[in-house]
Design an enzyme around this catalytic site. Structure first.
Site, mmCIF file in Angstrom:
data_model
loop_
_atom_site.group_PDB
_atom_site.id
_atom_site.type_symbol
_atom_site.label_atom_id
_atom_site.label_comp_id
_atom_site.label_asym_id
_atom_site.label_seq_id
_atom_site.Cartn_x
_atom_site.Cartn_y
_atom_site.Cartn_z
ATOM 1 N N PHE A 138 0.856 -1.181 0.000
ATOM 2 C CA PHE A 138 0.000 0.000 0.000
ATOM 3 C C PHE A 138 0.894 1.233 0.000
ATOM 4 C CE2 PHE A 138 -2.383 3.548 1.648
ATOM 5 C CZ PHE A 138 -3.554 3.455 0.921
ATOM 6 N N ASP A 223 9.537 3.150 1.487
ATOM 7 C CA ASP A 223 8.365 3.955 1.836
ATOM 8 C C ASP A 223 8.201 3.869 3.352
ATOM 9 O OD1 ASP A 223 5.875 4.959 2.446
ATOM 10 O OD2 ASP A 223 4.836 3.984 0.780
ATOM 11 N N LYS A 252 3.281 11.702 6.945
ATOM 12 C CA LYS A 252 2.449 11.502 8.134
ATOM 13 C C LYS A 252 2.973 12.247 9.355
ATOM 14 C CE LYS A 252 0.144 7.231 6.703
ATOM 15 N NZ LYS A 252 -1.122 7.852 6.301
#
Length: 397
Positions: A138, A223, A252
């Site tokens: 994801f 990532d 984030k």
């Protein structure tokens, strides 16, 4: 509260299925709904609130900057971006950083950088570059990113898709090496698959990945949008195996739960492929984002949140394993990134999230069977003990 939910559902596109709670206030590890009920936040906005809700130093940095100037665009320099990128490069050890806003934008940036590096530096023919990814990945929701997703729902109806991606099994280094060709420019990988169910790779896998990519001159792109900035018990997850990627994606928690900030970091060789006009972002690196991100990084470092994540993550995982619930198939963890996989015979994880909501704990299911717990890194053992008691009660019903 129901009126607010009804209004939201009436006017919002139905691309989410939230739990039936309306949050109105947050402080540290706690949030309150519109009726004043208190909840322990065990999701932390998918790790965007690692420093806790409304951390005073991050809030103050945002307030101070909002009194001065908030956005200039990249048509001009501002007095905050250099300080932010200097600190980010210093703590990660990379030469250059390219600031963006959301995680998906940063992933797209890394893909563009890898492709252009492959063409201009490695010598891969124009439009022939291939990037290897992993099954169950994801990385975001753009058309290019869903093009290499193995989750059918993320793709249905959204084609045609972007070519140039090959997917291999996560955790199998041999499959990775077999997939590499003369056109391979990069491997894009999560050190721990979060949305995939908190899937931790086998011991030594990432070291093999690093050796293979180096040998074949393939960029290793990590990532760390969700796993980075202390979440897994180190500042970045790749530190666990004492390796280093060629490119790092962060986001984030970089925005401290206040403002969307992301960035891609790499070497002068890779970042040097970008020339003015190649790539950009109106909001990327704006003064408000830069001030917030600088404060966010300093909080993580100064308050030793990586170390707290390591210590309390181990404690949390051990307390959960001590439950020995017959409902649980497996507990997976790294730092304060924890997944409890529920046996299919016991129903989906969603119903357990709803029961925990009633008990004052906010968490979210992923991939149907897994309860994901990623609390703010400031959580203490007292809150963990309270949460484990509630989780045990719910699983014993």
């Amino acid at each position: 509260m129901q009126k607010i939910i009804s209004e939201t559902e009436r006017y919002s596109a139905r691309n989410y299925h939230p739990l039936p709670v309306v949050l109105a206030k947050g402080e540290g590890v706690w949030v309150w709904d519109k009726n004043g009920k208190k909840y322990l936040d065990m999701l932390a906005a998918y790790s965007a609130v690692n420093q806790g809700h409304r951390h005073p130093k991050i809030i103050q940095a945002a307030k101070d900057q909002m009194e001065r100037i908030t956005i200039t665009s990249r048509a001009f320099h501002n007095d905050k971006m250099g300080e932010f990128l200097s600190l980010l490069c210093d703590v990660t050890g990379f030469d250059k950083a390219l600031p963006m806003n959301t995680g998906a934008e940063a992933v797209e940036t890394s893909i563009k950088a890898a492709r252009k590096w492959g063409n201009k530096v490695k010598g891969v023919a124009e439009n022939r570059a291939e990037i290897i990814v992993c099954d169950n990945n994801f990385h975001g929701r753009t058309v290019t990113i869903i093009s290499f997703s193995s989750e059918e729902q993320y793709k249905t109806g959204f084609g045609p898709f972007t070519p140039g991606f090959i997917s291999v099994e996560f955790g199998d280094a041999q499959k990775l090496e077999e997939a590499i060709s003369e056109n391979t420019v990069a491997l894009l990988i999560e050190p721990v698959q979060g949305e995939g169910g908190v899937i931790v790779p086998p011991e030594g896998y990432m070291k093999k990945v690093r050796e293979i990519t180096e040998r074949h001159r393939v960029l290793l792109i990590f990532d760390e949008i969700q796993t980075g900035l202390g979440r897994t018990g180190e500042l970045f997850s790749y530190i666990h195996e004492k390796i280093r990627p060629d490119m790092l994606i962060v986001g984030k928690a970089l925005g401290g739960g206040v403002y969307p900030v992301s960035a891609v970091l790499s070497s002068e060789e890779v970042m040097g492929v970008f020339k003015p006009g190649d790539h950009g972002s109106t909001f990327g690196g704006n003064p408000l984002a830069s001030a917030v991100a600088t404060a966010s990084i300093k909080v993580i470092l100064n308050e030793k949140l990586s170390e707290k994540s390591k210590e309390n993550g181990r404690y949390f995982a051990q307390r959960l394993k001590e439950m020995e619930s017959p409902m649980v198939k497996e507990i997976r963890s790294r730092g304060l990134m924890i997944g409890i996989e529920i046996k299919k015979s016991c129903g989906t994880a969603r119903k357990y999230c709803e029961l925990l909501l009633e008990e004052g704990i906010l968490c979210k299911e992923t991939h149907d069977q897994t309860l994901r717990f990623t609390p703010p890194l400031i959580i203490g053992k007292e809150e963990i003990d309270w949460a484990v008691g509630k989780i045990k009660d719910v699983l014993s019903r």
